[in-house]
Design a protein around this motif. Structure first.
Motif, mmCIF file in Angstrom:
data_model
loop_
_atom_site.group_PDB
_atom_site.id
_atom_site.type_symbol
_atom_site.label_atom_id
_atom_site.label_comp_id
_atom_site.label_asym_id
_atom_site.label_seq_id
_atom_site.Cartn_x
_atom_site.Cartn_y
_atom_site.Cartn_z
ATOM 1 N N MET A 179 0.840 -1.172 0.000
ATOM 2 C CA MET A 179 0.000 0.000 0.000
ATOM 3 C C MET A 179 0.889 1.241 0.000
ATOM 4 N N GLY A 239 -4.978 6.304 -11.394
ATOM 5 C CA GLY A 239 -4.891 4.956 -10.842
ATOM 6 C C GLY A 239 -3.586 4.668 -10.133
ATOM 7 N N LYS A 295 -4.107 3.428 -4.857
ATOM 8 C CA LYS A 295 -5.158 2.439 -4.611
ATOM 9 C C LYS A 295 -5.683 2.646 -3.198
ATOM 10 N N PRO A 354 -8.248 0.772 -1.113
ATOM 11 C CA PRO A 354 -9.217 -0.310 -0.948
ATOM 12 C C PRO A 354 -10.237 0.033 0.136
#
Length: 54
Positions: A1, A25, A28, A30
């Motif tokens: 991450m 993008g 990330k 989540p």
């Protein structure tokens, strides 16, 4: 991450660049949505260190 850390003294250009990273993008983030009735279980998982973030 990836962890992005910033300060409260940044400017609009810094914010625009961070949003652009996300749009392309490159960041990330989540997430998971659960029903409110599952909240006690989620707190237990957080205490046990089984969830990243909150």
């Amino acid at each position: 991450m990836v962890r992005i850390q910033c300060s409260y003294v940044s400017n609009r250009q810094d914010s625009a660049e961070a949003i652009e990273f996300f749009r392309r993008g490159q960041i990330k983030a989540p997430f998971k949505t659960v029903d409110l009735k599952e909240l006690p279980k989620i707190y237990d998982l957080m205490k046990e260190g089984k969830i990243t973030g909150r």
